[in-house]
Design a protein around this motif. Structure first.
Motif, short mmCIF file in Angstrom:
data_model
loop_
_atom_site.label_atom_id
_atom_site.label_comp_id
_atom_site.label_asym_id
_atom_site.label_seq_id
_atom_site.Cartn_x
_atom_site.Cartn_y
_atom_site.Cartn_z
N THR A 38 0.84 -1.20 0.00
CA THR A 38 0.00 0.00 0.00
C THR A 38 0.87 1.25 0.00
O THR A 38 0.61 2.19 -0.73
N MET A 39 1.92 1.25 0.84
CA MET A 39 2.81 2.41 0.88
C MET A 39 3.49 2.60 -0.46
O MET A 39 3.65 3.72 -0.92
N LYS A 40 3.86 1.52 -1.11
CA LYS A 40 4.49 1.60 -2.42
C LYS A 40 3.50 2.17 -3.43
O LYS A 40 3.83 3.04 -4.22
N ASP A 41 2.26 1.69 -3.36
CA ASP A 41 1.23 2.20 -4.26
C ASP A 41 0.98 3.69 -4.03
O ASP A 41 0.81 4.44 -4.97
N GLU A 42 0.98 4.10 -2.76
CA GLU A 42 0.75 5.51 -2.43
C GLU A 42 1.88 6.37 -3.01
O GLU A 42 1.63 7.39 -3.63
N GLU A 48 3.27 9.84 -9.79
CA GLU A 48 2.54 10.05 -11.04
C GLU A 48 1.81 11.40 -11.04
O GLU A 48 1.76 12.08 -12.05
N LEU A 49 1.26 11.77 -9.87
CA LEU A 49 0.57 13.06 -9.77
C LEU A 49 1.55 14.21 -9.96
O LEU A 49 1.27 15.15 -10.71
#
Length: 170
Positions: A38-42, A48-49
């Motif tokens: 999850t932290m990696k995804d965040e 990307e943003l």
């Protein structure tokens, strides 16, 4: 006989507590193993943003800002979302980030607020949006410089005028 039944009840109760604890522990272990993912995804999401902001990809930024995000998220190489948007200078993106709840006066590690960056880089439209959003026009960075001082030293007379008209002090 009563003693044996009493011990049996205690045994069942202890077994029940053990099973409930084991289930609870198992569930928490499952959550813990997913946390790094999850932290990696965040981090990937915010990276990307920031990339979309730098490319002035309004659609990608708009889509990302529909998510439940931290508007003051900061990455070392970019600063906050608002700082990154201000450096690029796109007023629409800046407004969207402010509407999401970004702190217009959040300073980076050198004490520079988004208004400092906009003034230093000559981003007139960004400066207008930040002034309208009630950014502190007299904030000082770690070198004691105000946005007005940075606009002057970088020869941006239009920004100087905007800041003075808004009440910036020399």
């Amino acid at each position: 006989m009563k003693k044996k039944i009493g011990l049996a009840k205690k045994g069942i109760i202890l077994l029940f507590i053990f099973l409930v604890s084991a289930l609870a522990f198992g569930c928490s272990q499952e959550r813990t193993t997913h946390q790094p993912e999850t932290m990696k995804d965040e981090k990937s999401f915010y990276k990307e943003l920031f990339s979309a902001i730098n490319k002035e990809d309004k659609q990608a930024v708009s889509n990302a800002l529909k998510e439940d995000i931290e508007p003051n998220y900061e990455m070392p190489e970019y600063g906050t979302l608002l700082t990154a948007a201000t450096k690029v200078g796109d007023p629409e993106i800046i407004k969207q980030i402010i509407e999401k709840g970004a702190d217009v006066n959040k300073a980076d590690e050198s004490g520079q607020t988004p208004l400092h960056w906009g003034s230093q880089k000559g981003k007139t439209d960004a400066v207008k949006v930040l002034i309208d959003a009630k950014a502190d026009i007299n904030a000082k960075n770690d070198n004691g410089e105000t946005p007005l001082a940075l606009a002057k030293s970088n020869n941006f007379p239009e920004i100087e005028k905007l800041l003075k008209d808004a009440g910036a002090k020399e």
